[in-house]
Design an enzyme around this catalytic site. Sequence first.
Site, PDB file in Angstrom:
ATOM      1  N   GLU A  20      40.356  46.216  49.005  1.00 57.29           N
ATOM      2  CA  GLU A  20      40.243  45.123  48.033  1.00 57.29           C
ATOM      3  C   GLU A  20      41.507  44.277  47.966  1.00 57.29           C
ATOM      4  OE1 GLU A  20      37.455  46.248  44.230  1.00 57.29           O
ATOM      5  OE2 GLU A  20      39.267  47.437  44.455  1.00 57.29           O
ATOM      6  N   ASN A  73      26.987  29.528  34.392  1.00 57.98           N
ATOM      7  CA  ASN A  73      27.189  30.830  35.052  1.00 57.98           C
ATOM      8  C   ASN A  73      25.811  31.418  35.333  1.00 57.98           C
ATOM      9  OD1 ASN A  73      29.836  30.459  34.442  1.00 57.98           O
ATOM     10  ND2 ASN A  73      30.028  32.254  33.105  1.00 57.98           N
ATOM     11  N   GLY A  74      25.668  32.093  36.451  1.00 57.40           N
ATOM     12  CA  GLY A  74      24.374  32.712  36.766  1.00 57.40           C
ATOM     13  C   GLY A  74      23.759  32.061  37.989  1.00 57.40           C
ATOM     14  N   GLU A 114      37.477  55.900  46.510  1.00 59.37           N
ATOM     15  CA  GLU A 114      38.107  54.955  45.589  1.00 59.37           C
ATOM     16  C   GLU A 114      39.457  54.477  46.159  1.00 59.37           C
ATOM     17  OE1 GLU A 114      37.167  53.193  43.294  1.00 59.37           O
ATOM     18  OE2 GLU A 114      38.966  52.609  42.212  1.00 59.37           O
ATOM     19  N   TRP A 135      32.799  30.761  40.930  1.00 61.33           N
ATOM     20  CA  TRP A 135      32.832  31.738  42.017  1.00 61.33           C
ATOM     21  C   TRP A 135      31.613  31.412  42.875  1.00 61.33           C
ATOM     22  CZ3 TRP A 135      29.827  36.056  43.656  1.00 61.33           C
ATOM     23  CH2 TRP A 135      30.506  36.938  44.519  1.00 61.33           C
ATOM     24  N   LYS A 155      35.869  39.963  39.080  1.00 61.40           N
ATOM     25  CA  LYS A 155      36.056  41.091  38.172  1.00 61.40           C
ATOM     26  C   LYS A 155      34.725  41.529  37.568  1.00 61.40           C
ATOM     27  CE  LYS A 155      38.492  43.973  35.754  1.00 61.40           C
ATOM     28  NZ  LYS A 155      38.982  45.119  36.523  1.00 61.40           N
ATOM     29  N   LYS A 199      40.317  50.579  46.982  1.00 67.15           N
ATOM     30  CA  LYS A 199      41.492  49.872  46.455  1.00 67.15           C
ATOM     31  C   LYS A 199      42.263  49.204  47.584  1.00 67.15           C
ATOM     32  CE  LYS A 199      40.683  49.694  43.256  1.00 67.15           C
ATOM     33  NZ  LYS A 199      39.686  50.125  42.368  1.00 67.15           N
ATOM     34  N   CYS A 212      32.128  33.469  37.674  1.00 65.00           N
ATOM     35  CA  CYS A 212      32.328  32.193  36.982  1.00 65.00           C
ATOM     36  C   CYS A 212      32.735  32.390  35.527  1.00 65.00           C
ATOM     37  CB  CYS A 212      31.036  31.390  36.991  1.00 65.00           C
ATOM     38  SG  CYS A 212      30.370  31.115  38.625  1.00 65.00           S
ATOM     39  N   ARG A 250      38.706  36.926  36.187  1.00 65.75           N
ATOM     40  CA  ARG A 250      37.320  37.234  36.547  1.00 65.75           C
ATOM     41  C   ARG A 250      37.050  36.977  38.029  1.00 65.75           C
ATOM     42  NH1 ARG A 250      33.830  36.948  31.821  1.00 65.75           N
ATOM     43  NH2 ARG A 250      32.129  36.129  33.064  1.00 65.75           N
ATOM     44  N   HIS A 280      32.254  64.325  63.363  1.00 62.20           N
ATOM     45  CA  HIS A 280      30.951  63.741  63.714  1.00 62.20           C
ATOM     46  C   HIS A 280      31.044  62.230  63.940  1.00 62.20           C
ATOM     47  CE1 HIS A 280      29.081  67.557  63.023  1.00 62.20           C
ATOM     48  NE2 HIS A 280      29.597  67.624  61.806  1.00 62.20           N
TER      49      HIS A 280
HETATM   50  C1  G6P Z   1      33.263  44.264  40.639  1.00 60.87           C
HETATM   51  C2  G6P Z   1      34.705  44.610  40.321  1.00 60.87           C
HETATM   52  C3  G6P Z   1      34.926  46.107  40.491  1.00 60.87           C
HETATM   53  C4  G6P Z   1      33.933  46.880  39.637  1.00 60.87           C
HETATM   54  C5  G6P Z   1      32.489  46.464  39.908  1.00 60.87           C
HETATM   55  C6  G6P Z   1      31.547  47.025  38.856  1.00 60.87           C
HETATM   56  O1  G6P Z   1      33.016  44.478  41.985  1.00 60.87           O
HETATM   57  O2  G6P Z   1      35.587  43.891  41.164  1.00 60.87           O
HETATM   58  O3  G6P Z   1      36.241  46.430  40.111  1.00 60.87           O
HETATM   59  O4  G6P Z   1      34.071  48.245  39.885  1.00 60.87           O
HETATM   60  O5  G6P Z   1      32.367  45.044  39.841  1.00 60.87           O
HETATM   61  O6  G6P Z   1      31.887  46.456  37.635  1.00 60.87           O
HETATM   62  P1  G6P Z   1      31.610  47.125  36.236  1.00 60.87           P
HETATM   63  O7  G6P Z   1      32.143  46.123  35.236  1.00 60.87           O
HETATM   64  O8  G6P Z   1      30.122  47.288  36.127  1.00 60.87           O
HETATM   65  O9  G6P Z   1      32.326  48.423  36.186  1.00 60.87           O
END
Ligand code: G6P
Length: 610
Positions: free
Chosen positions: A490, A100-101, A483, A75, A605, A487, A2, A27, A506
């Site tokens: 995502e 927010n929260g 990673e 969000w 984000k 990606k 949010c 965000r 396995h």
């Molecule tokens: C969210 C974002 C990711 C990020 C993660 C941790 O899931 O979409 O890209 O890696 O949060 O965020 P931070 O700000 O703690 O690295």
Amino acid sequence: MCGIVGAAAERDVTPILIEGLRRLEYRGYDSAGLAVLNGQNNLERVRAAGKVSKLSEALESTPVNGRVGIAHTRWATHGAPTDRNAHPHICRDEVAIVHNGIIENFEALRETQLAQGYEFQSETDTEVVVHQIHRNMQGSGDLLAAVRATVAELEGAYALGIVSCNDPGRIIAARRGSPLVIGVGIGEHFIASDVFALLPVTQQFIFLEDGDIADIRRDSLRIYDLDGNLVERPIQRSELAADSADRGRYRHYMLKEIHEQPRAITDTLEGRLLDDHVLEAAFGPKAHDIFSQLARIQIVACGTSYHAGMVAKHWMETLAGLPCDVEVASEFRYRSHVVTPGTLFVTISQSGETADTLAALREAKNLGYAATLAICNAPESSLVRESDLTLMTRAGPEIGVASTKAFTTQLVALLLLTVATGRYHRLDKAGETAVVEALRRLPRSLEAALALEADIERLAEQFVDKNHTLFLGRGPQYPVAKEGALKLKEISYIHAEAYPAGELKHGPLALVDTEMPVVAVAPKDDLVEKLKSNLQEVRARGGVLYVFADAGVNLKSGDGYEVLRVPEVAEVIAPIVYTVPLQLLSYHVAVLKGTDVDQPRNLAKSVTVE
Ligand code: G6P
């Protein structure tokens, strides 16, 4: 996650609010709305499920104007992303709030309020806050007093912006657990969940602290701390330009950020290296005393940042000779721990506001760690403010939800940490010099990796109609494979899993067929011959392999293998270099699939709720 924007000015604030919301889109959110106090001091609200552009369209048919207003991108947590659940929430046409929260005691409050005759319009936890403020306003009519009384009754996390037609001209802002910043303009004030929202209107910011309540008018500002004392919080000037978050010539922020990595890494190294060594003081004045006493490292993070921690474990144990554990924050915070004396607690976070990582840090402070260290990209974040030592990554604003340059700069910071702590253990002078030389060459190595883009764009066509992909790596390349898989899922929504290549037989080998591309990261290192045997296992089952390897690895394209040549680099920085082609692969697959690359569905984000 949010986003909040608010403004009290002597001009129409609606355009400021809309532009602020646009700048918070990165965000992640699924509905948007705003409310202003119009010329007659009545509340007018417009909300829309979907993008901020939908809200703008709605405003064209129903224009609202005023000099005080609040706005929000939501969000969804409690309740679906519908118009009705979008913020601002309003009570009896008198009080409007954005939040927010998460309010944890919302059910109990809702029961009481229903008995008091309040009607609920939404399924959100937030709505109890606006009713409670309304109730607490009866009698005094003072919005500040009502908010103060209300937040004392809330359990959970919040950043709030509140306006009322019974106390016009005023925005009350409050924060606990979720970030909130005040923008100081000339004869006007603003609020936002981060500075980006406000860069077109001011460069001057006050970062509220946990428990603060701010009484904001166009021409005055008062801040009260948790105990109700009037406090002064410093005004800080942001170095970010209003266009710092522009896409430039790139089609997406993500692509821009991938290409910014050589520069971001150069910036992250700036002032941290001297000749052939790493400057310990870069971590803060207490670094020497702390690092020279260490026996162990505990790393905690989420998402991509967690993968950076997994790479660092290899560096810590092979180069530094320091035992190192890594855990996701949401697990760490909810279990018991046995802490070895002399353990440094390290958090990694792009935003510095991730709720689980922050909670883990706070928990760690009661567990007997020697000290806490944050590796972070946001200098004003809670994580940085609450840690003993910090090392800022200087990635600059990262707007794409899928993290790219934040990750590679985190890896650089972690390699600096490995050296700075390792010299008290296994790492000798020659070892340190070798790492420093590799780091100095890194930006150029990344340029060379970026030059693979045209080949990778072609490769992406092989993935676009696939439903599943497997990523393989060994040693420090296993987290790189993880990673890469993260990606891909995502932003292209293709199911992707990563395995340490030795684990293939396995279980995941059962999935391998012509419809399951297998991506392997294979720099020349001690494990590469073993990895090649694992690739044979895939090939023998008809699997199609896409291998990122350097010239030192004797692999050629043909017969089920497609080999992409990555530049030869020092083994220690290979995890950073091999990350780049995997980022490009995900990006180009997503572009071909036509997904929303920068704002993938359902993701945020900055995850400021647990
Ligand atoms: C969210 C974002 C990711 C990020 C993660 C941790 O899931 O979409 O890209 O890696 O949060 O965020 P931070 O700000 O703690 O690295």
